[in-house]
Design a protein around this motif. Structure first.
Motif, PDB file in Angstrom:
ATOM      1  N   TYR A  47     -21.905  38.189  42.881  1.00 60.09           N
ATOM      2  CA  TYR A  47     -21.713  37.612  44.222  1.00 60.09           C
ATOM      3  C   TYR A  47     -22.817  38.128  45.154  1.00 60.09           C
ATOM      4  O   TYR A  47     -22.582  38.851  46.116  1.00 60.09           O
ATOM      5  CB  TYR A  47     -20.323  37.956  44.742  1.00 60.09           C
ATOM      6  N   ALA A  48     -24.025  37.702  44.829  1.00 58.07           N
ATOM      7  CA  ALA A  48     -25.207  38.236  45.512  1.00 58.07           C
ATOM      8  C   ALA A  48     -25.283  37.827  46.978  1.00 58.07           C
ATOM      9  O   ALA A  48     -25.929  38.505  47.787  1.00 58.07           O
ATOM     10  CB  ALA A  48     -26.467  37.781  44.780  1.00 58.07           C
ATOM     11  N   LYS A  49     -24.645  36.716  47.361  1.00 57.41           N
ATOM     12  CA  LYS A  49     -24.691  36.262  48.750  1.00 57.41           C
ATOM     13  C   LYS A  49     -23.393  36.567  49.496  1.00 57.41           C
ATOM     14  O   LYS A  49     -23.069  35.935  50.503  1.00 57.41           O
ATOM     15  CB  LYS A  49     -24.991  34.763  48.798  1.00 57.41           C
ATOM     16  N   ASN A  50     -22.682  37.526  48.993  1.00 55.86           N
ATOM     17  CA  ASN A  50     -21.409  37.950  49.572  1.00 55.86           C
ATOM     18  C   ASN A  50     -21.572  38.302  51.049  1.00 55.86           C
ATOM     19  O   ASN A  50     -22.459  39.073  51.420  1.00 55.86           O
ATOM     20  CB  ASN A  50     -20.937  39.191  48.795  1.00 55.86           C
ATOM     21  N   PRO A  51     -20.739  37.752  51.930  1.00 56.41           N
ATOM     22  CA  PRO A  51     -20.880  38.070  53.363  1.00 56.41           C
ATOM     23  C   PRO A  51     -20.400  39.471  53.730  1.00 56.41           C
ATOM     24  O   PRO A  51     -20.586  39.897  54.867  1.00 56.41           O
ATOM     25  CB  PRO A  51     -20.018  37.003  54.048  1.00 56.41           C
ATOM     26  N   VAL A  52     -19.785  40.199  52.786  1.00 53.50           N
ATOM     27  CA  VAL A  52     -19.353  41.572  53.066  1.00 53.50           C
ATOM     28  C   VAL A  52     -20.039  42.521  52.090  1.00 53.50           C
ATOM     29  O   VAL A  52     -20.428  42.137  50.990  1.00 53.50           O
ATOM     30  CB  VAL A  52     -17.819  41.719  52.957  1.00 53.50           C
ATOM     31  N   LYS A  53     -20.176  43.762  52.499  1.00 54.47           N
ATOM     32  CA  LYS A  53     -20.796  44.766  51.646  1.00 54.47           C
ATOM     33  C   LYS A  53     -19.775  45.309  50.649  1.00 54.47           C
ATOM     34  O   LYS A  53     -18.593  45.424  50.963  1.00 54.47           O
ATOM     35  CB  LYS A  53     -21.353  45.914  52.493  1.00 54.47           C
ATOM     36  N   PRO A  54     -20.223  45.654  49.430  1.00 58.87           N
ATOM     37  CA  PRO A  54     -19.310  46.245  48.456  1.00 58.87           C
ATOM     38  C   PRO A  54     -18.654  47.505  49.006  1.00 58.87           C
ATOM     39  O   PRO A  54     -19.305  48.313  49.677  1.00 58.87           O
ATOM     40  CB  PRO A  54     -20.225  46.566  47.268  1.00 58.87           C
ATOM     41  N   ASP A  55     -17.388  47.657  48.757  1.00 57.11           N
ATOM     42  CA  ASP A  55     -16.633  48.797  49.269  1.00 57.11           C
ATOM     43  C   ASP A  55     -15.496  49.066  48.279  1.00 57.11           C
ATOM     44  O   ASP A  55     -14.494  48.334  48.267  1.00 57.11           O
ATOM     45  CB  ASP A  55     -16.088  48.477  50.661  1.00 57.11           C
ATOM     46  N   ALA A  56     -15.638  50.111  47.468  1.00 58.12           N
ATOM     47  CA  ALA A  56     -14.662  50.388  46.418  1.00 58.12           C
ATOM     48  C   ALA A  56     -13.274  50.647  46.988  1.00 58.12           C
ATOM     49  O   ALA A  56     -12.264  50.204  46.428  1.00 58.12           O
ATOM     50  CB  ALA A  56     -15.127  51.576  45.574  1.00 58.12           C
ATOM     51  N   PHE A  59     -15.024  32.519  53.102  1.00 53.30           N
ATOM     52  CA  PHE A  59     -14.555  33.905  53.081  1.00 53.30           C
ATOM     53  C   PHE A  59     -13.381  34.097  54.038  1.00 53.30           C
ATOM     54  O   PHE A  59     -12.381  34.751  53.679  1.00 53.30           O
ATOM     55  CB  PHE A  59     -15.698  34.848  53.462  1.00 53.30           C
ATOM     56  N   GLU A  60     -13.453  33.534  55.219  1.00 51.87           N
ATOM     57  CA  GLU A  60     -12.383  33.716  56.200  1.00 51.87           C
ATOM     58  C   GLU A  60     -11.083  33.068  55.717  1.00 51.87           C
ATOM     59  O   GLU A  60      -9.991  33.610  55.916  1.00 51.87           O
ATOM     60  CB  GLU A  60     -12.800  33.135  57.554  1.00 51.87           C
ATOM     61  N   LYS A  61     -11.177  31.905  55.069  1.00 50.33           N
ATOM     62  CA  LYS A  61      -9.982  31.254  54.530  1.00 50.33           C
ATOM     63  C   LYS A  61      -9.348  32.118  53.435  1.00 50.33           C
ATOM     64  O   LYS A  61      -8.132  32.276  53.375  1.00 50.33           O
ATOM     65  CB  LYS A  61     -10.338  29.875  53.964  1.00 50.33           C
ATOM     66  N   LEU A  62     -10.203  32.678  52.584  1.00 51.71           N
ATOM     67  CA  LEU A  62      -9.694  33.527  51.507  1.00 51.71           C
ATOM     68  C   LEU A  62      -9.067  34.792  52.079  1.00 51.71           C
ATOM     69  O   LEU A  62      -7.984  35.223  51.636  1.00 51.71           O
ATOM     70  CB  LEU A  62     -10.841  33.881  50.546  1.00 51.71           C
ATOM     71  N   ARG A  63      -9.728  35.390  53.062  1.00 50.75           N
ATOM     72  CA  ARG A  63      -9.211  36.615  53.671  1.00 50.75           C
ATOM     73  C   ARG A  63      -7.876  36.351  54.370  1.00 50.75           C
ATOM     74  O   ARG A  63      -6.946  37.161  54.277  1.00 50.75           O
ATOM     75  CB  ARG A  63     -10.217  37.176  54.676  1.00 50.75           C
ATOM     76  N   THR A  64      -7.762  35.223  55.048  1.00 49.45           N
ATOM     77  CA  THR A  64      -6.510  34.887  55.741  1.00 49.45           C
ATOM     78  C   THR A  64      -5.358  34.759  54.753  1.00 49.45           C
ATOM     79  O   THR A  64      -4.254  35.270  54.989  1.00 49.45           O
ATOM     80  CB  THR A  64      -6.673  33.578  56.525  1.00 49.45           C
ATOM     81  N   GLY A 124     -18.893  34.203  47.725  1.00 53.19           N
ATOM     82  CA  GLY A 124     -19.722  35.207  47.062  1.00 53.19           C
ATOM     83  C   GLY A 124     -21.050  34.705  46.567  1.00 53.19           C
ATOM     84  O   GLY A 124     -22.046  35.442  46.585  1.00 53.19           O
ATOM     85  N   LYS A 125     -21.098  33.449  46.120  1.00 48.24           N
ATOM     86  CA  LYS A 125     -22.328  32.923  45.525  1.00 48.24           C
ATOM     87  C   LYS A 125     -23.149  32.091  46.502  1.00 48.24           C
ATOM     88  O   LYS A 125     -24.371  31.983  46.349  1.00 48.24           O
ATOM     89  CB  LYS A 125     -21.987  32.087  44.289  1.00 48.24           C
ATOM     90  N   ASP A 126     -22.459  31.474  47.477  1.00 46.57           N
ATOM     91  CA  ASP A 126     -23.170  30.631  48.435  1.00 46.57           C
ATOM     92  C   ASP A 126     -23.275  31.265  49.820  1.00 46.57           C
ATOM     93  O   ASP A 126     -23.948  30.725  50.698  1.00 46.57           O
ATOM     94  CB  ASP A 126     -22.473  29.274  48.574  1.00 46.57           C
ATOM     95  N   GLY A 127     -22.571  32.379  50.038  1.00 47.23           N
ATOM     96  CA  GLY A 127     -22.613  33.026  51.347  1.00 47.23           C
ATOM     97  C   GLY A 127     -21.862  32.255  52.418  1.00 47.23           C
ATOM     98  O   GLY A 127     -22.179  32.382  53.604  1.00 47.23           O
ATOM     99  N   ASP A 128     -20.861  31.467  52.012  1.00 44.86           N
ATOM    100  CA  ASP A 128     -20.116  30.627  52.945  1.00 44.86           C
ATOM    101  C   ASP A 128     -19.106  31.481  53.711  1.00 44.86           C
ATOM    102  O   ASP A 128     -18.064  31.873  53.175  1.00 44.86           O
ATOM    103  CB  ASP A 128     -19.406  29.524  52.155  1.00 44.86           C
ATOM    104  N   ARG A 129     -19.403  31.747  54.971  1.00 47.68           N
ATOM    105  CA  ARG A 129     -18.541  32.613  55.774  1.00 47.68           C
ATOM    106  C   ARG A 129     -17.172  31.968  56.033  1.00 47.68           C
ATOM    107  O   ARG A 129     -16.149  32.655  56.043  1.00 47.68           O
ATOM    108  CB  ARG A 129     -19.223  32.909  57.107  1.00 47.68           C
ATOM    109  N   ALA A 130     -17.150  30.653  56.209  1.00 43.27           N
ATOM    110  CA  ALA A 130     -15.878  29.972  56.460  1.00 43.27           C
ATOM    111  C   ALA A 130     -14.967  30.090  55.240  1.00 43.27           C
ATOM    112  O   ALA A 130     -13.755  30.295  55.377  1.00 43.27           O
ATOM    113  CB  ALA A 130     -16.131  28.505  56.801  1.00 43.27           C
TER     114      ALA A 130
END
Length: 470
Positions: A112-121, A82-87, A74-80
């Motif tokens: 989480y300004a550098k979040n790789p996903v868009k906010p979605d309630a 994010f994928e580990k967290l999502r998994t 969320g803060k660094d925009g680290d896509r990898a």
């Protein structure tokens, strides 16, 4: 005789008197020597390492890993990351699901300004639900915010209030300082006044929560209860007036009328005004009186640029008992967040009344609010112990509450209060306390055996483990 022996003997004498004489218990909270001793405890509490008291009792070893992944994503925009967290979330880990909910939650978009996903309630709610149902306070808070805020497009009043009240009552939320989420508490307050919430109507609970959010300077709350005060139900306005009066910001009647004086009191609580000046027209009403009308007391002054020393605050608290100006000054310091002032202002409302000199009446509920705030927000162990004793004893308008006494005992143990442990070793607590404490220790997998309303060695051993002194 050694100093250690003398200290132990004094502690034992204190413990014996504490439970033998209710007046001694009240006096201990306000005597200068008690204040000095407990303030010394504050200094130690602030200087020693915080340890892991804030870690949820049901947390897993890998929770920190997921929290690090959340920050990286969320803060660094680290896509990898994010994928580990999502998994992990998709595999069913409740901690990971809660953190994924935070990434999708629009309330956290600025964090989480550098979040790789868009906010979605809607997606946030999907991730939040399972951990919220299992009691994770962060997920409960997220469910509450998204379901109760009409602007998020997922508004569901009954469901949101159900999660909101669960969040508010969650002891883990209190331990981990989640309850300073003022926007969440603002939405929860509405549950107590909205007929469609499914929650029994209680304007006073709503008012107390709303005014806490005002004191925290939440812009939405300040606007609602100044510019829009006249649109509120009269019973809520009356409850707000009672709350403001208890805090010392309002001196008019609790009649449910949205007067300028009430608005001014709300503004003063938010730190935006000079405080109440009395009822409009009071001067003309008393024009025929040959004596000058006695003022209700000056408004709380703005806190000074430099915070007074501990010694100065103790001296101020002594004079505040009989001096309205000093009482208002101490209150102003307490409301501005000075911990020592908060403690002393609470203690001032527990001393026996002096009809000739005293300017403030004993007020157990007010004292309890300040002590609990110190225990939760400032991690002040002496306040947690004092609040536990107060709820066990009751008095000064405060009902005995064994459950609250147990909660605050747990908090005092988490904050490494040896005083509370010494008192637990005495079998003089009130009815209902031991059962409540044992249940809370059992919830943390520290107490094993039947829950019985009496002291036993297993309870003391469990308390020692929580304290970190097995």
């Amino acid at each position: 005789m050694s100093g250690a022996t003398i200290g132990t003997d004094r502690l034992r004498a204190h413990a014996t008197l504490w439970y033998a004489d209710a007046r001694y218990r009240l006096a201990w909270l306000v005597l200068p020597q008690a204040a000095v001793a407990l303030l010394a405890g504050l200094a130690l509490a602030l200087l020693k390492p915080a340890g892991e008291w804030g870690k949820p009792a049901d947390s897993k070893e890998n929770e920190k890993l997921y929290l690090d992944l959340l920050d990286k994503a969320g803060k660094d925009g680290d896509r990898a990351a994010f994928e580990k967290l999502r998994t992990a979330a998709e595999a069913g880990d409740v901690s990971a699901r809660s953190f994924m909910g935070a990434l999708y939650n629009p309330e956290w978009a600025a964090v989480y300004a550098k979040n790789p996903v868009k906010p979605d309630a809607a997606k946030a709610l999907t991730y939040y639900q399972k951990p919220a149902d299992l009691g994770f306070p962060g997920a409960q808070r997220g469910m509450t915010e998204l379901l109760l805020d009409p602007a998020r497009g997922q508004h569901d009043l009954k469901r949101g209030c159900r999660y909101g009240l669960a969040f508010q009552a969650n002891p883990v939320a209190a331990r981990n300082n989640y309850l300073d989420s003022w926007s969440t508490l603002y939405w929860i307050a509405g549950c107590y006044t909205d007929a469609g919430s499914g929650v029994p109507r209680d304007p006073q609970k709503a008012a107390d929560l709303y005014m806490n959010t005002v004191a925290a300077k939440l812009p939405r709350a300040v606007t609602t209860f100044t510019d829009e005060l006249g649109r509120q139900p009269p019973d809520l306005v009356a409850a707000i007036q009672r709350d403001l009066a208890k805090r010392g910001f309002y001196t008019g009647p609790a009649d449910g009328t949205a007067t300028p004086q009430t608005r001014a009191a709300v503004q003063a609580l938010a730190g935006r005004g000079a405080g109440p000046q009395g009822n409009a027209g009071a001067g003309s009403a008393g024009a025929g009186n040959t004596g000058a009308a006695k003022p209700a007391g000056p408004p709380p002054p703005a806190p000074p640029a430099a915070t007074p020393s501990v010694e100065e605050l103790i001296a101020l608290s002594k004079s505040a008992v009989s001096n309205a100006a000093d009482a208002a000054k101490l209150r102003g310091l307490a409301e501005s967040g000075v911990p020592v002032a908060q403690y002393l202002y609470a203690a001032m409302h527990l001393s026996p009344a002096n009809r000739e000199q005293r300017v403030t009446a004993p007020d157990g509920p007010l004292a309890a609010r300040y002590l609990e705030r110190l225990a939760v927000e400032r991690s002040f162990a002496p306040a947690a112990a004092s609040a536990a004793f107060l709820y066990d004893l009751g008095g000064a308008g405060l009902q005995r509450d064994p459950a609250k006494a147990a909660d605050l005992t747990i908090r005092a143990l988490e904050l490494k209060s040896t005083e509370i442990l010494q008192n637990l070793e005495q079998d003089q607590w009130g009815a209902g306390f031991w059962a409540a404490l044992q249940q809370r220790l059992a919830d943390r997998n520290l107490y094993q055996g039947r829950v019985v309303d009496q002291r036993n060695d297993r309870t003391i051993q469990a308390a020692r483990r929580l304290l970190g002194n097995p």
